[in-house]
Write an enzyme that holds these catalytic residues in place. Structure first.
Site, mmCIF file in Angstrom:
data_model
loop_
_atom_site.group_PDB
_atom_site.id
_atom_site.type_symbol
_atom_site.label_atom_id
_atom_site.label_comp_id
_atom_site.label_asym_id
_atom_site.label_seq_id
_atom_site.Cartn_x
_atom_site.Cartn_y
_atom_site.Cartn_z
ATOM 1 N N LEU A 30 2.617 -20.098 32.607
ATOM 2 C CA LEU A 30 2.558 -19.983 34.218
ATOM 3 C C LEU A 30 3.679 -20.661 34.698
ATOM 4 O O LEU A 30 3.888 -20.606 36.114
ATOM 5 C CB LEU A 30 1.208 -21.079 34.490
ATOM 6 C CG LEU A 30 -0.224 -20.343 33.882
ATOM 7 C CD1 LEU A 30 -1.425 -21.308 34.552
ATOM 8 C CD2 LEU A 30 -0.299 -18.913 34.518
ATOM 9 N N ASN A 66 9.938 -12.427 21.816
ATOM 10 C CA ASN A 66 9.840 -13.407 20.652
ATOM 11 C C ASN A 66 8.498 -13.773 20.349
ATOM 12 O O ASN A 66 7.878 -14.405 21.050
ATOM 13 C CB ASN A 66 10.649 -14.656 20.973
ATOM 14 C CG ASN A 66 10.928 -15.591 19.809
ATOM 15 O OD1 ASN A 66 10.101 -15.344 18.640
ATOM 16 N ND2 ASN A 66 11.767 -16.663 19.865
ATOM 17 N N ASP A 94 0.334 -14.053 25.398
ATOM 18 C CA ASP A 94 1.698 -14.738 25.475
ATOM 19 C C ASP A 94 2.278 -14.093 26.799
ATOM 20 O O ASP A 94 3.633 -13.678 26.758
ATOM 21 C CB ASP A 94 2.618 -14.346 24.186
ATOM 22 C CG ASP A 94 3.914 -15.014 24.058
ATOM 23 O OD1 ASP A 94 3.978 -16.123 24.664
ATOM 24 O OD2 ASP A 94 4.780 -14.807 23.111
#
Length: 428
Positions: A59, A276, A303
């Site tokens: 966030l 990633n 993610d």
């Protein structure tokens, strides 16, 4: 107290039923329920799921409000059918103290679009050298139970062991970003045929797999819980499967993008595909789907990693890693798992609602669609087909790999404790 009648929805994809919400609670589930003074939502043919729970969301607030805030991130979450998200600790300042996690928690309460449960850092400043205030964060108003240095790996085995020992005392879990740093120096994409052809630094599968192998053995030795973030390789699947066969208390997540996209997309040099862990091969994608279907991988986690335009609209080597995912996750899972026959909608509910709430020890979420339960619900039009247009995202960032791609399904309604946060596909 307001009432809502959801009429004719397929609960978990099964038989059509009516669901009556009274205040914050599901009052009745059945057929032919009377509406009375309730607001009626006609849901014939649509799928009703428990509100989704994301164990892995960035966030960005505090510190990177140019890419996302708790408010914009929770609006994006509600749009994607989520009623709760776990906020990662790699903020500025890092969420490594009780003060910072309480700030994030309170911002989540103020947003009103979904519940926000902060994740605390494992080490001070994510530097991997000294344990953060794990006990103080757990004892804070935020009640932190999940700890992660995500974005960085806790690569020191002694620090990782101490963290596992510490959280064991209160039933917490360490969520590991499995990346051996010395094997990934200068890495730009998955190490393999495509990286060799493009001349980009490779991120080898063994860099993930070696850390997972070490950490499941540490968890077994300590008798503690470890969770593997964004598992991405076929080899990682086999290690987790082996660990579970030994009774080790390990859980794992996969992202939607690792269920759909491969490293072949990097040939475009479009930094939107830079992430990633990196996009892997078709073989890895198929192994991840099968592992999610058979329960080796426990959950889907987004993610969600928002970045401002300038951090992505540049040459590949300089671009930030990450993709937004909250608003497209359920559609990707529908395409890769439901429409391929690997999961039914009840299986989706298990992996995107029930299990994430259990792993994160989150009360009030991941509950059955049944009378007496909190009215945290998601209504999905599974027959919908449409192209992804990031201009319509609620997230502050637009770094989606799906722009222009046709995906199935659309969240039409989201209810947080009986209050509609999304109505007819739009934020309430």
């Amino acid at each position: 107290m307001s009432k809502t009648l959801i009429r004719g929805a397929k609960v978990l994809g099964g038989e059509a039923q009516d669901v009556l919400i009274d205040g914050e609670t599901i009052a009745q589930v059945g057929t032919g329920l009377e509406a009375g003074d309730a607001t009626v939502v006609e849901a014939e043919g649509k799928i009703l799921l428990p509100g989704l729970v994301d164990l892995h969301t960035h966030l960005r607030e505090p510190g990177r409000e140019d890419s996302e805030t708790v408010l914009t991130g929770t609006r994006a979450a509600a749009s994607g059918g989520y009623t709760a998200v776990f906020a990662m600790a790699n903020t500025f300042p890092v969420a490594d103290t009780a003060g910072v996690v309480e700030q994030v928690w309170r911002l989540g309460q103020e947003s009103g679009y979904c519940d926000v449960q902060p994740i605390g850092a494992v080490t001070v400043g994510l530097e991997g050298k000294q344990l953060a205030e794990l006990g103080a964060m757990h004892d804070s108003a935020a009640g932190v139970k999940v700890f992660s240095d995500d974005g960085k790996c806790v690569d020191d085995a002694v620090i990782m062991r101490r963290a596992l020992e510490y959280v064991k005392a209160f039933g917490g879990v360490v969520a590991q970003h499995a990346q051996e740093p010395r094997l990934t120096e200068g890495a730009q994409m998955n190490e393999g045929v495509v990286s060799a052809e493009l001349g980009l630094g490779g991120w080898p599968a063994v860099a993930e797999e070696s850390i997972i192998a070490r950490d499941v053995l540490l968890a077994e030795h300590v008798g503690s819980r470890v969770h593997i973030c964004h598992l991405s390789t076929a080899g990682s699947v086999e290690i987790v499967r082996w660990a579970k066969s030994r009774g080790i208390d390990v859980t794992a997540e996969v992202t939607p993008h690792h269920l759909l996209l491969t490293d072949e997309l990097v040939r475009s040099y479009n930094p939107v595909y830079k992430v990633n862990p990196p996009l892997r091969t078709e073989k890895d994608v198929m192994a991840l789907r099968e592992a999610l279907a058979d329960g080796t991988i426990d959950i889907v986690a987004t993610d969600h990693a928002p970045h401002p335009h300038e951090d992505k609209d540049c040459e590949w080597a300089a671009a930030a890693m990450g993709m937004v995912g909250l608003e497209t996750a359920l559609s990707v899972v529908q395409q890769t798992m439901v429409e391929t026959g690997l999961l039914d909608w009840a299986g989706v509910a298990e992996r995107m609602s029930y299990a994430p709430a259990v792993i994160g020890r989150l009360e009030g979420h991941g509950r059955p669609v049944a009378a007496g339960e909190p009215a945290n619900l998601t209504l999905v039009d599974a027959a919908y087909r449409g192209q992804v247009d990031p201009a319509g995202f609620a997230s502050r960032s637009r770094n989606t790999p799906y722009q222009g791609r046709e995906l199935p399904g659309r969240v039409t309604h989201t209810f947080l404790r009986g209050r509609a946060t999304v109505v007819d596909g739009k934020l309430a």
